[in-house]
Write an enzyme that holds these catalytic residues in place. Sequence first.
Site: not given
Length: 509
Positions: A240-241, A245, A262
């Site tokens: 995600g963003s 994260g 990721e």
Amino acid sequence: MKDLLKAFDLSTPYYNISTGQENWVGNSKKIIDIKSPVNNDCIGTIQLADNHSYKVVVSKAKEAFPIWKSMPAPQRGDIVRQFGDALRKEKENLAKLVSYEMGKSLQEGYGEVQEMIDICDFAVGLSRQLYGLQMHSERPNHRMFEQWHPLGIVGIISAFNFPVAVWAWNATLAWICGNVCVWKPSEKTPFSAMACQEIFKKILKQNALPEGISNIIIGDSDIGKLMASDYDIALISATGSTKMGKSVSQTVGKRLGKSILELGGNNAIIVTQEADLDIAVPAIVFGAVGTAGQRCTSTRRLIVHKSCYQNLLDKLIHAYKQLRIGNPLNEKNHVGPLIDVDAVNDYLKTIEEAQKQGGNLVYGNNVLKGEAFKSNCYVMPTIIEAHSNMSIVRHETFAPILYVFSYDTLDEAIFIQNNVPQGLSSSIFTQNMQQVETFLSNSGSDCGIANVNIGTSGAEIGGAFGGEKETGGGRESGSDSWKAYMRRQTCTVNYGKNAHLAQGIVFNL
């Protein structure tokens, strides 16, 4: 579309599916309608999970783990093989559901399901290759080696842009390593995720295995926070963003748990004076507009040598004018909608800010109207001439916006490419071997992915996928990424008749 839902035993309205039971439980008052960005039609109704539902899911996973981990890895691999075969049979239906729910083109929907099939094949082979090393001991009559064991429960938090493939990257490797999974898909694309769960649930039932090996929970960020803070979840893999994260990393880190992150990408392509533009242009266009610019590997920055700058820009504008925008289920269309109107607003605000900072709009900046675009989520891919002091280019916007820079020297181009917080994917187009090797050297790209004469999108499952800096440093999918889903254990066996201490220490009693 209702026929597709029936194909996966999904009915509407469809309530909280987090328990894996026919009569779903969950006391959450959060009920949402899932609408397709294609035409704004309601796919179904979801009751989001609550704390009670979450505890039920984790309890099921904990019960299933001892059973699953006791199976030999090749047998676990055979279950994954059966899942891959089932995906082959359901490829068309699942691809259409992904395309309709997320908005990506049908060809990309097929590609996403194919990624799932490919990672199943990869995992099946890997189930017989979970190798440890044997080392020579400094002590006589001692054997020293390392082996790998499953972690337990692997939590997977996935994003809307790849509603099923990223889960499969994680889940298939986690499964063959002996782990069980709890999956929180994006609440924007739950039906694609539920379809995958129903497919795998049938495989488990056919093999008399507990459903708790694979679990799904549909919830908002509160469920994600529960997962990140839960000591029962050994590993969190979150996509995600960068903002999300960082939150996950801090929460998991406080309990000394493991995480695979990721996160954002701000990917660049360098085009040198010795590039073959016939190869470069299609790759640039797909990288910039594929999935309507909503890939973490989407091409967001184009860095072009001044000698071919105007020629390439003219070719890009010509190519953009040929793009067909519309219903992604129509295979003649190249570009579908953004995921929702919030994404459209981000698109508009970003273009406005780029122009304020001195960017020159050369194409795009339009939200399409009319009956064919009634969801108000269709936008024109946009090209903006940029310069290095524009702060907006350092930020990722999930939309088809391409910033174009010119440069004089390769060192300058590499500096522009690396001078962003993110470090996921990068590419160079050139026929000059010296430029290739410079780009790939430790003075070149600082990204986790570095490509030559191909674009930034379209990673294959055989290689480890992930990036550096604010992209998170995680690795999923191929190569030796399986090690992240296991715990390493170093073992030493004394098969002699004497006790030897390491480092030659003598301890006499």
